[in-house]
Design a protein around this motif. Structure first.
Motif, PDB file in Angstrom:
ATOM      1  N   UNK A 191       0.830  -1.203   0.000  1.00 48.74           N
ATOM      2  CA  UNK A 191       0.000   0.000   0.000  1.00 48.74           C
ATOM      3  C   UNK A 191       0.865   1.253   0.000  1.00 48.74           C
ATOM      4  N   UNK A 192       0.309   2.316  -0.551  1.00 52.20           N
ATOM      5  CA  UNK A 192       0.925   3.640  -0.470  1.00 52.20           C
ATOM      6  C   UNK A 192       0.123   4.462   0.528  1.00 52.20           C
ATOM      7  N   UNK A 193       0.813   5.006   1.526  1.00 54.65           N
ATOM      8  CA  UNK A 193       0.192   5.796   2.589  1.00 54.65           C
ATOM      9  C   UNK A 193       0.740   7.212   2.461  1.00 54.65           C
ATOM     10  N   UNK A 194      -0.144   8.188   2.215  1.00 52.88           N
ATOM     11  CA  UNK A 194       0.313   9.539   1.900  1.00 52.88           C
ATOM     12  C   UNK A 194      -0.322  10.583   2.815  1.00 52.88           C
TER      13      UNK A 194
ATOM     14  N   UNK B  87       2.808  15.923   3.569  1.00 54.25           N
ATOM     15  CA  UNK B  87       4.260  16.088   3.644  1.00 54.25           C
ATOM     16  C   UNK B  87       5.044  14.803   3.394  1.00 54.25           C
ATOM     17  N   UNK B  88       4.391  13.659   3.519  1.00 58.20           N
ATOM     18  CA  UNK B  88       5.122  12.400   3.447  1.00 58.20           C
ATOM     19  C   UNK B  88       4.394  11.380   2.573  1.00 58.20           C
ATOM     20  N   UNK B  89       5.163  10.463   2.015  1.00 57.77           N
ATOM     21  CA  UNK B  89       4.617   9.345   1.264  1.00 57.77           C
ATOM     22  C   UNK B  89       5.390   8.096   1.644  1.00 57.77           C
ATOM     23  N   UNK B  90       4.684   7.075   2.120  1.00 61.49           N
ATOM     24  CA  UNK B  90       5.321   5.832   2.540  1.00 61.49           C
ATOM     25  C   UNK B  90       4.714   4.670   1.772  1.00 61.49           C
ATOM     26  N   UNK B  91       5.553   3.734   1.387  1.00 63.74           N
ATOM     27  CA  UNK B  91       5.090   2.512   0.735  1.00 63.74           C
ATOM     28  C   UNK B  91       5.373   1.346   1.669  1.00 63.74           C
ATOM     29  N   UNK B  92       4.300   0.683   2.098  1.00 62.23           N
ATOM     30  CA  UNK B  92       4.442  -0.414   3.036  1.00 62.23           C
ATOM     31  C   UNK B  92       4.323  -1.746   2.321  1.00 62.23           C
ATOM     32  N   UNK B  93       5.198  -2.682   2.694  1.00 61.77           N
ATOM     33  CA  UNK B  93       5.110  -4.054   2.224  1.00 61.77           C
ATOM     34  C   UNK B  93       4.900  -4.958   3.432  1.00 61.77           C
ATOM     35  N   UNK B  94       4.665  -6.222   3.193  1.00 62.57           N
ATOM     36  CA  UNK B  94       4.346  -7.168   4.257  1.00 62.57           C
ATOM     37  C   UNK B  94       5.354  -7.111   5.400  1.00 62.57           C
ATOM     38  N   UNK B  95       4.838  -6.993   6.627  1.00 62.47           N
ATOM     39  CA  UNK B  95       5.690  -6.953   7.806  1.00 62.47           C
ATOM     40  C   UNK B  95       6.082  -5.562   8.245  1.00 62.47           C
ATOM     41  N   UNK B  96       5.729  -4.526   7.471  1.00 66.73           N
ATOM     42  CA  UNK B  96       6.052  -3.150   7.846  1.00 66.73           C
ATOM     43  C   UNK B  96       4.839  -2.474   8.468  1.00 66.73           C
ATOM     44  N   UNK B  97       5.099  -1.418   9.254  1.00 65.73           N
ATOM     45  CA  UNK B  97       4.017  -0.657   9.850  1.00 65.73           C
ATOM     46  C   UNK B  97       4.435   0.786  10.050  1.00 65.73           C
ATOM     47  N   UNK B  98       3.471   1.639  10.330  1.00 67.46           N
ATOM     48  CA  UNK B  98       3.741   3.047  10.615  1.00 67.46           C
ATOM     49  C   UNK B  98       2.748   3.548  11.642  1.00 67.46           C
ATOM     50  N   UNK B  99       3.033   4.714  12.201  1.00 64.78           N
ATOM     51  CA  UNK B  99       2.139   5.371  13.153  1.00 64.78           C
ATOM     52  C   UNK B  99       1.953   6.820  12.716  1.00 64.78           C
ATOM     53  N   UNK B 100       0.772   7.367  12.998  1.00 66.82           N
ATOM     54  CA  UNK B 100       0.447   8.724  12.575  1.00 66.82           C
ATOM     55  C   UNK B 100      -0.341   9.408  13.683  1.00 66.82           C
ATOM     56  N   UNK B 101       0.026  10.658  13.971  1.00 66.43           N
ATOM     57  CA  UNK B 101      -0.673  11.411  15.008  1.00 66.43           C
ATOM     58  C   UNK B 101      -2.077  11.807  14.558  1.00 66.43           C
ATOM     59  N   UNK B 102      -2.899  12.155  15.538  1.00 65.34           N
ATOM     60  CA  UNK B 102      -4.307  12.474  15.292  1.00 65.34           C
ATOM     61  C   UNK B 102      -4.459  13.719  14.427  1.00 65.34           C
ATOM     62  N   UNK B 103      -5.523  13.719  13.625  1.00 63.88           N
ATOM     63  CA  UNK B 103      -5.915  14.909  12.885  1.00 63.88           C
ATOM     64  C   UNK B 103      -5.111  15.208  11.641  1.00 63.88           C
ATOM     65  N   UNK B 104      -4.189  14.336  11.257  1.00 61.09           N
ATOM     66  CA  UNK B 104      -3.380  14.567  10.065  1.00 61.09           C
ATOM     67  C   UNK B 104      -4.061  13.900   8.871  1.00 61.09           C
TER      68      UNK B 104
END
Length: 243
Positions: free
Chosen positions: A200-203, A206-223
């Motif tokens: 998946x692409x998570x945008x 200001x940022x763009x991240x591409x996640x593949x199996x086994x990866x994760x991210x965190x994002x603060x509220x309201x963004x």
């Protein structure tokens, strides 16, 4: 008539009263997929609408619109989810669905459900799955199978199952077909996204991240953020709020 408390009861009642077409939302119109008829905001009215606010699976949080069009001689229903990660309605359609509603039409709001387990619904008729307790076990393998066997997945571009839900925390498994997009939106708390399979692409702005199996991210509220499935994907969404 007895008070209707479930989505399926309302849909069956409306169907018995002539609202037999299943409408779907497009950006600026309603679509009847049986014949690909497109009905624009100036061509329909909302006769009734029903709001469901049960604390169950995302499919249980919804608004049902009873819609008619004299121009096209057609009556039907539109089921729009407003739970986490439901499809957003464009501003034009929100205005149309609100402004076109008959001010004297019936509107019903179901009372919030405070039970600790999910209720049986048309989507998940088994019910009684524990959502909140002192200890909740979650079999991810079984949920991964279930999520791709339900009609929401077979007939649509996504599906979601709430695994845990309390006032301050929600865990949801989400499956996306390749090419499905969760358009730009915000969450009312800190979220984490853990990819179980796919890409998946998570945008954000200001940022763009591409996640593949086994990866994760965190994002603060309201963004504001969006999610796009580069291939068939499955992930866990955790939402934590201050409540």
């Amino acid at each position: 008539m007895d008070t209707m408390t479930t989505v399926s009861e309302v849909l069956n009642h409306l169907k018995e009263n002539g609202y037999t077409v299943d409408f779907n939302l497009n950006d600026n119109c309603l679509v009847c997929h049986n014949n690909m008829l497109q009905i624009h905001p100036e061509e329909f009215v909302v006769d009734k609408h029903y709001r469901f606010e049960g604390t169950t699976d995302p499919g249980d949080e919804a608004i049902i619109y009873a819609i008619s069009s004299t121009k096209h001689n057609i009556k039907g229903t539109l089921l729009n989810g407003y739970g986490i990660y439901s499809d957003p309605i464009t501003d034009k359609m929100i205005k149309a669905l609100t402004d076109k509603a008959d001010p004297h039409a019936a509107t019903e709001t179901t009372k919030p459900v405070h039970e600790k387990s999910n209720e049986a619904t048309q989507l998940r008729p088994e019910g009684d799955r524990i959502l909140d307790a002192e200890l909740v076990e979650m079999d991810l393998s079984n949920f991964r199978k279930q999520i791709k066997q339900e009609q929401s997945w077979i007939n649509g571009d996504r599906n979601a199952i709430t695994l845990f839900k309390t006032d301050a925390l929600r865990i949801v498994m989400i499956a996306l077909h390749e090419g499905a997009e969760m358009k730009t939106h915000t969450a009312p708390g800190i979220i984490s996204v853990q990819l179980l399979e796919g890409n998946i692409s998570f945008r954000t702005a200001k940022h763009s991240s591409e996640l593949t199996e086994g990866q994760m991210l965190a994002l603060h509220a309201g963004i504001a953020h969006s999610v796009f499935a580069n291939k068939e994907s499955l992930f866990l969404l955790t939402l934590a709020t201050s409540k």
